[in-house]
Design an enzyme around this catalytic site. Structure first.
Site, PDB file in Angstrom:
ATOM      1  N   THR A  94       3.276   4.249  -1.438  1.00  0.00           N
ATOM      2  CA  THR A  94       2.773   3.882  -2.771  1.00  0.00           C
ATOM      3  C   THR A  94       1.907   4.990  -3.360  1.00  0.00           C
ATOM      4  O   THR A  94       1.135   5.636  -2.660  1.00  0.00           O
ATOM      5  CB  THR A  94       1.946   2.578  -2.664  1.00  0.00           C
ATOM      6  N   GLU A  96       4.132  -5.359   0.604  1.00  0.00           N
ATOM      7  CA  GLU A  96       5.520  -5.499   1.115  1.00  0.00           C
ATOM      8  C   GLU A  96       6.468  -6.038   0.046  1.00  0.00           C
ATOM      9  O   GLU A  96       7.388  -6.794   0.354  1.00  0.00           O
ATOM     10  CB  GLU A  96       5.591  -6.456   2.308  1.00  0.00           C
TER      11      GLU A  96
HETATM   12  C1  LIG Z   1      -3.208  -5.242   1.509  1.00  0.00           C
HETATM   13  C2  LIG Z   1      -2.255  -4.199   1.020  1.00  0.00           C
HETATM   14  C3  LIG Z   1      -1.862  -3.185   1.883  1.00  0.00           C
HETATM   15  C4  LIG Z   1      -1.004  -2.172   1.435  1.00  0.00           C
HETATM   16  N1  LIG Z   1      -0.669  -1.189   2.296  1.00  0.00           N
HETATM   17  C5  LIG Z   1       0.159  -0.197   1.893  1.00  0.00           C
HETATM   18  C6  LIG Z   1       0.499   0.869   2.795  1.00  0.00           C
HETATM   19  O1  LIG Z   1       0.050   0.890   3.944  1.00  0.00           O
HETATM   20  N2  LIG Z   1       1.343   1.830   2.352  1.00  0.00           N
HETATM   21  C7  LIG Z   1       1.857   1.833   1.091  1.00  0.00           C
HETATM   22  O2  LIG Z   1       2.621   2.736   0.767  1.00  0.00           O
HETATM   23  N3  LIG Z   1       1.522   0.854   0.191  1.00  0.00           N
HETATM   24  C8  LIG Z   1       0.677  -0.157   0.557  1.00  0.00           C
HETATM   25  N4  LIG Z   1       0.311  -1.151  -0.330  1.00  0.00           N
HETATM   26  C9  LIG Z   1       0.727  -1.034  -1.714  1.00  0.00           C
HETATM   27  C10 LIG Z   1       1.716  -2.073  -2.149  1.00  0.00           C
HETATM   28  O3  LIG Z   1       2.966  -1.810  -1.593  1.00  0.00           O
HETATM   29  C11 LIG Z   1       1.722  -2.058  -3.693  1.00  0.00           C
HETATM   30  O4  LIG Z   1       0.460  -2.552  -4.122  1.00  0.00           O
HETATM   31  C12 LIG Z   1       2.838  -2.886  -4.255  1.00  0.00           C
HETATM   32  O5  LIG Z   1       4.068  -2.241  -4.050  1.00  0.00           O
HETATM   33  C13 LIG Z   1       2.659  -3.126  -5.756  1.00  0.00           C
HETATM   34  O6  LIG Z   1       2.486  -1.922  -6.446  1.00  0.00           O
HETATM   35  P1  LIG Z   1       1.307  -1.795  -7.527  1.00  0.00           P
HETATM   36  O7  LIG Z   1       0.045  -2.224  -6.866  1.00  0.00           O
HETATM   37  O8  LIG Z   1       1.365  -0.425  -8.085  1.00  0.00           O
HETATM   38  O9  LIG Z   1       1.619  -2.841  -8.647  1.00  0.00           O
HETATM   39  P2  LIG Z   1       2.620  -2.648  -9.885  1.00  0.00           P
HETATM   40  O10 LIG Z   1       3.927  -2.131  -9.425  1.00  0.00           O
HETATM   41  O11 LIG Z   1       1.923  -1.902 -10.951  1.00  0.00           O
HETATM   42  O12 LIG Z   1       2.807  -4.153 -10.348  1.00  0.00           O
HETATM   43  C14 LIG Z   1       1.761  -4.886 -11.019  1.00  0.00           C
HETATM   44  C15 LIG Z   1       2.252  -6.307 -11.234  1.00  0.00           C
HETATM   45  O13 LIG Z   1       3.435  -6.299 -12.053  1.00  0.00           O
HETATM   46  C16 LIG Z   1       4.500  -6.930 -11.380  1.00  0.00           C
HETATM   47  N5  LIG Z   1       5.735  -6.227 -11.690  1.00  0.00           N
HETATM   48  C17 LIG Z   1       6.039  -4.911 -11.452  1.00  0.00           C
HETATM   49  N6  LIG Z   1       7.274  -4.637 -11.862  1.00  0.00           N
HETATM   50  C18 LIG Z   1       7.784  -5.788 -12.363  1.00  0.00           C
HETATM   51  C19 LIG Z   1       9.038  -6.156 -12.927  1.00  0.00           C
HETATM   52  N7  LIG Z   1      10.038  -5.286 -13.031  1.00  0.00           N
HETATM   53  N8  LIG Z   1       9.203  -7.435 -13.343  1.00  0.00           N
HETATM   54  C20 LIG Z   1       8.214  -8.332 -13.226  1.00  0.00           C
HETATM   55  N9  LIG Z   1       7.002  -8.060 -12.683  1.00  0.00           N
HETATM   56  C21 LIG Z   1       6.797  -6.795 -12.264  1.00  0.00           C
HETATM   57  C22 LIG Z   1       4.168  -6.846  -9.898  1.00  0.00           C
HETATM   58  O14 LIG Z   1       4.786  -7.867  -9.170  1.00  0.00           O
HETATM   59  C23 LIG Z   1       2.647  -7.013  -9.931  1.00  0.00           C
HETATM   60  O15 LIG Z   1       2.349  -8.387 -10.036  1.00  0.00           O
HETATM   61  C24 LIG Z   1      -0.527  -2.178   0.095  1.00  0.00           C
HETATM   62  C25 LIG Z   1      -0.922  -3.219  -0.766  1.00  0.00           C
HETATM   63  C26 LIG Z   1      -1.749  -4.214  -0.315  1.00  0.00           C
HETATM   64  C27 LIG Z   1      -2.144  -5.320  -1.280  1.00  0.00           C
END
Ligand SMILES: Cc1cc2nc3c(=O)[nH]c(=O)nc-3n(C[C@H](O)[C@H](O)[C@H](O)COP(=O)(O)OP(=O)(O)OC[C@H]3O[C@@H](n4cnc5c(N)ncnc54)[C@H](O)[C@@H]3O)c2cc1C
Length: 383
Positions: free
Chosen positions: A126, A364
């Site tokens: 990410t 995930e």
């Molecule tokens: C506890 C925790 C541990 C993590 N550990 C890791 C790690 O070890 N390594 C790593 O690489 N990542 C990690 N992550 C990151 C995680 O994979 C991302 O937070 C996740 O993929 C969401 O990305 P974002 O936070 O940028 O949200 P965004 O992608 O910006 O999304 C924001 C919101 O919009 C929604 N959304 C996005 N696109 C769409 C769509 N097309 N249609 C409808 N809704 C949509 C999403 O569901 C979310 O609710 C971790 C996250 C958490 C919470």
């Protein structure tokens, strides 16, 4: 409702539950108070073989399937969330990728320490430009004489600040990008140009921290490539199925403990001259949580059984992850309600679990992304 497990899995669950009660549950309060994981925990998990369960026998692992591994995460998650997290980091998906795709040197360098619990790892996919939409990532690695130079920024990387090495996913072919132009690198802590620029605590226990990584002219040798150059996105996506099942089982473990604690509390707490357990309003909450858990276990255990039998389960892991991550939120909410004031006072496990389970709907693959995948499959199937 009880699920019939094989005699081996039943025996394993019993041993795990004893281990969790004796060794892990007593550590919960101290972890919450300090926000730190006691240093003996990972080596303890290693000593009991819990970090080597899924690794192939030829690299020193136990060669077990996904079901026993997920059952371990379920039992660990009855205690503090951090135990499941470190077991799935050290004992799960990254080591398996190294065992499957690594060179003999990489296996030798990393797997023994990971299995013993003397080495920690993290997985950095990410980044600010690419969260749910990983294909929008901008971190890149340029080929130079003898190696690669990585530039970019990763964030929300669990445990990266304490990791001995980190799997970094970067674009190596800007034209192909996620269609064969992304590579996974094993980057050792201390490599010049690799910096942890920020560490955030998250909603839930302070021990769960997410780090931001800056890769500024970070040169790694050719031997740091995991698998083949260009294979990195497939490698990252390849772990999604198992990751979603691991999260599903973690949700089940936490929900099970919260239901058990709610039932115990309802039997002892007397209001208006009767225990809460005799009130229909409370019984209905317990019943609804039991139904939620039975449904979760039915879909998760059947999917795990099929995976270990070699069946292509399609979007079933998305169905499980979506259902379980939302189910545990409902069970947590009822558990707080049943515990009344004790459910919201800091220092009691229910309050911490309520906060801890919220992130299951984000990491995930968020609930929205799972729904997107499931709906896509339904539409394809019915066309
Ligand atoms: C506890 C925790 C541990 C993590 N550990 C890791 C790690 O070890 N390594 C790593 O690489 N990542 C990690 N992550 C990151 C995680 O994979 C991302 O937070 C996740 O993929 C969401 O990305 P974002 O936070 O940028 O949200 P965004 O992608 O910006 O999304 C924001 C919101 O919009 C929604 N959304 C996005 N696109 C769409 C769509 N097309 N249609 C409808 N809704 C949509 C999403 O569901 C979310 O609710 C971790 C996250 C958490 C919470």
């Amino acid at each position: 409702m009880r699920f019939e497990l094989s005699p081996e899995l039943t025996q394993m669950r019993e041993a795990l539950r004893k281990f969790v009660r004796a060794e892990l549950e007593p550590l919960e309060k101290g972890i919450d108070a300090s926000g730190e994981l006691p240093p003996q925990v990972l080596p303890l998990l290693g000593k009991h073989g819990y970090l080597a369960m899924r690794l192939p026998v030829e690299v020193g692992g136990a060669g077990m399937g996904l079901f026993p591994y997920c059952l371990m995460l379920e039992e660990f998650s009855r205690s503090h969330r951090i135990f499941g997290l470190i077991a799935s980091g050290g004992g799960g998906l990254t080591p398996i990728a190294i065992a499957r795709h690594g060179t003999p040197e990489q296996r030798h360098k990393y797997l023994t320490g990971l299995m013993k619990g003397t080495m920690r790892t993290a997985f950095a996919l990410t980044e600010p430009a690419g969260g749910s939409d990983n294909s929008a990532m901008t971190t890149r690695a340029d080929k130079v004489e003898g190696g690669w130079v990585i530039h970019g920024r990763k964030h929300y990387i669990n445990g990266a600040h304490e990791a001995d090495f980190i799997v970094v996913i970067a674009i190596t072919d800007p034209v192909k990008r996620t269609r064969g132009g992304v590579t996974a690198f094993l980057v050792d802590r201390g490599t010049p140009g690799f910096n942890i620029t920020r560490v955030d605590t998250t909603m839930g226990s302070d021990v769960i921290k997410l780090a931001e990584i800056e890769l500024d002219n970070c040169k790694v040798p050719d031997s740091a490539v995991l698998g083949n150059a260009g294979q990195g996105f497939d490698l990252a996506k390849g772990s999604l199925r198992d990751g979603r099942m691991a999260v599903s089982c973690s949700c089940i473990g936490t929900a099970d403990r919260m239901l058990e604690m709610s039932a115990q509390y309802a039997k002892t707490r007397v209001t208006f001259g009767k225990p809460l357990a005799e009130r229909q309003a409370i019984q209905w909450m317990l019943a609804d949580s039991e139904v939620d858990l039975v449904a979760a276990r039915a879909m998760v255990y059947e999917t795990l059984r099929q995976i270990d039998a070699g069946v292509d389960v399609g979007t079933a892991p998305s169905v499980c992850k979506l259902y379980c991550s939302e189910m545990v939120g409902r069970v947590a909410d009822r558990a707080v309600q049943i515990h009344g004031g004790m459910g919201i006072v800091q220092g009691y496990p229910i309050e911490r679990m309520y906060r801890d389970v919220r992130h299951y709907r984000i990491g995930e693959g968020s609930s929205e992304i799972q729904r997107m995948l499931i709906a896509r499959d339904v539409l394809k199937r019915t066309s």
